[in-house]
Scaffold this motif. Sequence first.
Motif, short mmCIF file in Angstrom:
data_model
loop_
_atom_site.label_atom_id
_atom_site.label_comp_id
_atom_site.label_asym_id
_atom_site.label_seq_id
_atom_site.Cartn_x
_atom_site.Cartn_y
_atom_site.Cartn_z
N ASP A 139 0.85 -1.19 0.00
CA ASP A 139 0.00 0.00 0.00
C ASP A 139 0.89 1.24 0.00
O ASP A 139 1.96 1.25 0.61
N GLN A 140 0.44 2.28 -0.68
CA GLN A 140 1.25 3.49 -0.80
C GLN A 140 1.61 4.11 0.54
O GLN A 140 2.71 4.64 0.71
N ASP A 141 0.71 4.00 1.50
CA ASP A 141 0.95 4.65 2.80
C ASP A 141 1.67 3.74 3.80
O ASP A 141 1.94 4.15 4.93
N ASN A 142 2.02 2.53 3.41
CA ASN A 142 2.69 1.60 4.31
C ASN A 142 4.22 1.73 4.13
O ASN A 142 4.87 0.87 3.55
N ALA A 150 12.58 -2.95 0.19
CA ALA A 150 13.78 -2.32 -0.35
C ALA A 150 15.03 -2.93 0.27
O ALA A 150 16.01 -3.24 -0.42
N LYS A 151 15.02 -3.15 1.58
CA LYS A 151 16.16 -3.76 2.25
C LYS A 151 16.35 -5.23 1.83
O LYS A 151 17.44 -5.77 1.95
N ALA A 152 15.28 -5.84 1.34
CA ALA A 152 15.36 -7.23 0.87
C ALA A 152 15.82 -7.30 -0.59
O ALA A 152 15.93 -8.38 -1.15
N GLY A 153 16.08 -6.13 -1.18
CA GLY A 153 16.63 -6.10 -2.53
C GLY A 153 15.64 -5.82 -3.65
O GLY A 153 16.01 -5.88 -4.82
N LEU A 154 14.41 -5.49 -3.32
CA LEU A 154 13.43 -5.18 -4.34
C LEU A 154 13.45 -3.68 -4.64
O LEU A 154 13.71 -2.86 -3.75
N VAL A 155 13.18 -3.34 -5.89
CA VAL A 155 13.23 -1.95 -6.35
C VAL A 155 11.80 -1.48 -6.61
O VAL A 155 11.00 -2.20 -7.22
N GLN A 156 11.52 -0.25 -6.16
CA GLN A 156 10.18 0.30 -6.33
C GLN A 156 9.88 0.55 -7.80
O GLN A 156 10.70 1.09 -8.53
N GLY A 157 8.67 0.13 -8.21
CA GLY A 157 8.21 0.34 -9.57
C GLY A 157 7.00 1.24 -9.58
O GLY A 157 6.86 2.12 -8.73
N GLU A 158 6.12 0.96 -10.50
CA GLU A 158 4.97 1.83 -10.71
C GLU A 158 3.84 1.55 -9.73
O GLU A 158 3.78 0.50 -9.11
N VAL A 159 2.94 2.54 -9.64
CA VAL A 159 1.72 2.38 -8.86
C VAL A 159 0.75 1.60 -9.74
O VAL A 159 0.53 1.94 -10.91
N GLN A 160 0.19 0.54 -9.19
CA GLN A 160 -0.74 -0.32 -9.92
C GLN A 160 -2.13 0.30 -9.95
O GLN A 160 -2.43 1.24 -9.22
N ALA A 161 -3.00 -0.27 -10.77
CA ALA A 161 -4.38 0.21 -10.91
C ALA A 161 -5.12 0.19 -9.56
O ALA A 161 -5.98 1.03 -9.31
N ASP A 162 -4.75 -0.77 -8.69
CA ASP A 162 -5.42 -0.86 -7.38
C ASP A 162 -4.84 0.11 -6.35
O ASP A 162 -5.24 0.11 -5.19
N GLY A 163 -3.87 0.93 -6.78
CA GLY A 163 -3.28 1.93 -5.89
C GLY A 163 -2.07 1.45 -5.11
O GLY A 163 -1.41 2.24 -4.43
N ARG A 164 -1.76 0.16 -5.20
CA ARG A 164 -0.58 -0.35 -4.50
C ARG A 164 0.66 -0.18 -5.37
O ARG A 164 0.57 -0.13 -6.59
N ILE A 165 1.80 -0.11 -4.72
CA ILE A 165 3.07 0.03 -5.43
C ILE A 165 3.67 -1.35 -5.65
O ILE A 165 3.73 -2.16 -4.73
N ARG A 166 4.15 -1.57 -6.86
CA ARG A 166 4.81 -2.83 -7.20
C ARG A 166 6.31 -2.66 -6.97
O ARG A 166 6.91 -1.67 -7.36
#
Length: 175
Positions: A139-142, A150-166
């Motif tokens: 969720d965007q606000d989490n 991010a600390k686990a090595g994942l990189v932030q991508g786009e905001v999905q149609a449901d409002g969550r960030i991938r």
Amino acid sequence: MSERFAVSTPRLELVPCSLSVADALGDDVEEVERLLDVRLPDEWPDPELADFLPHYANQLRQDPKALRYGVWLVIERESRTIVGSAGFQGRPSADGEVEIGYGVHADFRNRGYATEAARALVEWAFEQPDVKSVIAHCDQDNIASHRVVAKAGLVQGEVQADGRIRFEAPAVRPG
């Protein structure tokens, strides 16, 4: 106790949640404690996990090989207490993608357990031949969850149609 598969970190032991444990988590805390030689905190599993467990147990009945691509129990080694859960939302997709998720019991938050568990499972996933990428949706606000992935090595991508960030782990395997 019988031998079981686990992923170990300095402070944690991550154990795939077996069918017998998933069934017992619904109503037999003592059986779970006996099966895993652990202590369960009060009010665990949380409602979200508790609602998912019957579905997960049915998945395991239909496909026992899905075990390591479902719920993993996060156990604090020193106290032998379940501090939360982590895992994947199913086997890798046709293009090799798995989605990771996690949750830590309120009494054990802000100790780095979610990050430690997520890192270990991302590493484990990339050791599997069918896994090409690991993703998460937050969720965007989490903001705390953003930090964990991010600390686990994942990189932030786009905001999905449901409002969550991938978030997605880079395609390059660690190592």
